[in-house]
Design a protein around this motif. Structure first.
Motif, PDB file in Angstrom:
ATOM      1  N   MET A   1       0.826  -1.211   0.000  1.00 50.97           N
ATOM      2  CA  MET A   1       0.000   0.000   0.000  1.00 50.97           C
ATOM      3  C   MET A   1       0.858   1.257   0.000  1.00 50.97           C
ATOM      4  SD  MET A   1      -3.546  -0.802   1.999  1.00 50.97           S
ATOM      5  CE  MET A   1      -2.873  -1.082   3.571  1.00 50.97           C
ATOM      6  N   LEU A   2       2.001   1.179   0.688  1.00 51.06           N
ATOM      7  CA  LEU A   2       2.934   2.308   0.679  1.00 51.06           C
ATOM      8  C   LEU A   2       3.351   2.621  -0.755  1.00 51.06           C
ATOM      9  CD1 LEU A   2       4.907   4.192   2.347  1.00 51.06           C
ATOM     10  CD2 LEU A   2       6.595   2.404   1.956  1.00 51.06           C
ATOM     11  N   PHE A   3       3.663   1.573  -1.522  1.00 52.38           N
ATOM     12  CA  PHE A   3       4.093   1.800  -2.905  1.00 52.38           C
ATOM     13  C   PHE A   3       2.954   2.343  -3.763  1.00 52.38           C
ATOM     14  CE2 PHE A   3       7.749  -0.820  -1.810  1.00 52.38           C
ATOM     15  CZ  PHE A   3       8.734  -0.116  -2.452  1.00 52.38           C
ATOM     16  N   VAL A   4       1.745   1.826  -3.555  1.00 45.41           N
ATOM     17  CA  VAL A   4       0.597   2.337  -4.312  1.00 45.41           C
ATOM     18  C   VAL A   4       0.387   3.814  -3.980  1.00 45.41           C
ATOM     19  CG1 VAL A   4      -1.901   2.168  -4.625  1.00 45.41           C
ATOM     20  CG2 VAL A   4      -0.513   0.102  -4.505  1.00 45.41           C
ATOM     21  N   PHE A   5       0.481   4.151  -2.682  1.00 44.48           N
ATOM     22  CA  PHE A   5       0.326   5.534  -2.248  1.00 44.48           C
ATOM     23  C   PHE A   5       1.374   6.423  -2.918  1.00 44.48           C
ATOM     24  CE2 PHE A   5       1.409   8.979   0.678  1.00 44.48           C
ATOM     25  CZ  PHE A   5       0.173   9.586   0.821  1.00 44.48           C
TER      26      PHE A   5
END
Lengths: 302, 342
Positions: free
Chosen positions: A44-48
């Protein structure tokens, strides 16, 4: 025709209703498994970062050779690259590029693989046989040599073309696995009961079969994103795909070509993108292993 | 006679698995050949003409003779119709003429295979067997002491090694051990100066191959370990292992005689299949180490747009992989009757 469409729409509606429910159970299962939870947070960090990273850490494209290969400082957290650009901002900026290649590849691989697998598994008979031969032939073709040759004729300029080329050979394996799953599900009691009750094909496929292979599809989606990053950076390393200078693979290739091995401060331009790639891959591995454990009772501890 | 016919029928039925595999192999080979022919067919029309002009200048012969030589060397005559061109192309391949370089007179796909393939085989087969031995050993240990400290540490290590793409691990090792520390050479397969003395030459070869072999081995260990662990865990649940434990046999004996042997069987098949892919799939790794293997030759000549050599290498690599796959399937089918039933 109209009636069939209506039936299809109804099936789709039940599918989305079922999807809402399974997303909720999905989320609670991920929360319950430590590995899957850690992996989900990393992903999710990467998607964010891919969506909003550019707004938070604006990237200054101007190059200045007086600033090249600076060591980390308060101004440049990771130092600068061979053209004096801030390395940290570059990596953040490139996240969208890398993620979009990975996402498109995974979408095409999983989409095609799941549809073909479900059709072959559910229809059976001649359809299954013909699809089976096609899958076998495609899978026994030597993938990498063909990829290389294709790159001789098609200049890979944009991410979409790269994603198409990367997914062409990766879907048959998934299709075969989905087909096997569908065939074993088809024999199970609840599907037999649905058939006896005279429920529509749309209902059986969308709200009985699909939810059951959802976790499997999700795991494959994440691992094909992971493979797509490895393969796309590999194509860039070989010089067979053009790349944005901020793409993680691009940063590595550019740094290597400008002799970063010999300059101590420049080695960060190679290490930092590699560590970023590793972080994403670890997230993907944890997520899919955890998901596998959560959904696969045999793997549960004790 | 009818008895013989029945026997023949029974034989075909029994060996149905192998016949379908053979048919599939031939079909794939045909597709590969057609693909490579399409590749040549789609070239700009005057490639052969240009090559013939070249020959005319270098060999000092009339144009017609040069053109004739060119079509023979390149296995392709654009003036023939598509069917007879394909037939003569096939004939050329059968005679072992895989393709002449358009730029260098004494380079053909055959000479490239002779010069480059041995290096690929050295690195990839060594690393395959090393990683197989180490990885399976680790996997069986992990299965024995599940959820213990060793298992946790090894699982963590495998997650890290499988998170880094193999060629990027190569980049890091090359940078620190090659460029910075200078322990290992950064390119090539041997030192030219060492060629006189046999032992020096051998040492130089090993010195150059050490880093690529190490990288490939580390990259593959994780996969083998996880596979062996999965296989060993399922064997651990079997009755004969429990019986051996109850009989009070020493754990080391159980590991070696009961666990390892049975867990190994499904892995042997993967080993055979993996061996097939040794021949083509290492282009990125070889390019990182500037190691003169067949994958690197392939990418170099693709970069040069030397179509006929590329086509020849492609046909060779593909046929190798396809035939090796057939062998792997046959071996698996012989070893494990359950596969044949599918």
């Amino acid at each position: 025709m109209k009636a069939a469409l209506k039936k299809f729409g109804k099936g789709l509606a039940t599918f989305f209703k079922g999807l809402g429910k399974s997303v909720a159970t999905f989320a609670s299962m991920i929360y319950g498994n430590k590995k899957a939870f850690a992996g989900a947070i990393i992903l999710m960090l990467f998607v964010f970062l891919a969506l909003f990273g550019r707004l938070i850490f604006p990237y200054d494209e101007t190059t200045s050779f007086s600033q090249m290969y600076q060591s980390p400082s308060a101004e440049h957290i990771l130092g600068t690259d061979g053209m004096g650009r801030d390395l940290f901002d570059m990596i953040i900026y490139g996240t969208r590029d890398v993620m979009s290649i990975a996402f498109m590849t995974a979408l095409m691989t999983v989409g095609l693989g799941a549809v073909v697998g479900i059709v072959a598994g559910y229809a059976g008979g001649w359809t299954d046989k013909v699809i089976g031969v096609v899958l076998n032939v495609v899978m026994s073709l030597p993938t990498f040599p063909i990829l290389l040759i294709m790159s001789m004729f098609i200049t890979i300029k944009d991410n979409f073309t790269l994603a198409v080329i990367l997914s062409i050979f990766s879907w048959p394996g998934l299709a075969r696995a989905v087909r096997a799953q569908i065939i074993s599900l088809k024999e199970r009691d609840f599907i037999q009961i649905c058939k006896v009750m005279g429920l529509s094909k749309a209902h059986i496929i969308f709200s009985e079969l699909l939810p059951n292979i959802m976790s499997f599809v999700a795991i494959n989606f994440i691992s094909s994103m992971k493979n797509a990053i490895t393969a796309s950076v590999g194509m860039m390393t070989l010089g067979l795909a053009l790349f944005e200078p901020t793409n993680w693979g691009g940063i590595i290739v550019n740094a290597r070509n400008s002799g970063a091995f010999a300059i101590p401060a420049a080695r960060l331009s190679i290490i930092a993108p590699i560590v970023t790639i590793m972080l994403f891959q670890i997230g993907a591995i944890l997520f899919s292993n955890g998901l596998d454990e959560a959904f696969n009772p045999r793997l549960r501890k004790n | 006679m009818s008895n013989f016919g029945r026997k023949l029928k029974a034989f075909f039925y029994k060996t149905k698995y192998f016949w379908t595999k053979l048919l599939l192999t031939l079909l794939t080979m045909l597709i590969v050949t057609v693909l490579s022919f399409v590749l040549i067919k789609s070239l700009p029309g005057d490639v052969v003409h240009q090559y013939a002009l070249n020959l005319q200048n270098t060999m000092k012969v009339p144009y017609e003779e040069a053109y004739e030589t060119a079509t023979r060397l390149l296995n392709y005559d654009p003036e023939q119709n598509i069917f007879s061109a394909f037939v003569s192309y096939l004939g050329g391949l059968m005679r072992g003429n895989l393709g002449q370089s358009m730029f260098l007179e004494d380079v053909t796909a055959n000479t490239l295979i002779r010069d480059y393939l041995p290096w690929t085989l050295l690195v990839s087969s060594t690393s395959l067997f090393l990683s197989f031995i180490i990885g399976t050993g680790m996997g069986v240990r992990m299965a024995r002491k599940r959820n213990g400290l060793t298992d946790t540490i090894m699982t963590g290590a495998i997650t890290v090694t499988s998170s880094i793409p193999d060629y990027l691990l190569g980049v890091i090792l090359l940078m620190y051990l090659g460029s910075v520390a200078g322990i290992f050479p950064t390119y090539g397969a041997y030192d030219l100066s060492s060629k006189g003395n046999f032992w020096q030459f051998l040492a130089s070869i090993l010195h150059h191959a050490a880093l690529p072999i190490f990288t490939c081995t580390v990259a593959q260990i994780g996969g083998w370990a996880l596979m062996a662990k999965g296989s060993a865990v399922s064997v651990l649940g079997d009755d004969y292992v429990n019986a051996a434990v109850i009989r009070g046999l020493p754990p080391r004996l159980i590991d070696r005689r009961y666990l390892k042997r049975n867990a190994m069987l499904p892995l042997i098949t993967s080993l055979v299949i993996n061996f097939a892919y040794l021949f083509g799939g290492s282009a990125v790794m070889e390019s990182v180490f500037a190691y003169p293997g067949i994958g690197r030759a392939f990418t170099i000549y693709i970069g040069k747009r030397d179509y006929f050599v590329v086509q020849g290498l492609f046909v060779f690599l593909s046929f190798f992989i396809i035939i090796a796959n057939l062998l792997a399937d046959t071996v698996c089918g012989l070893l494990d009757p359950r596969i044949r039933e599918r």
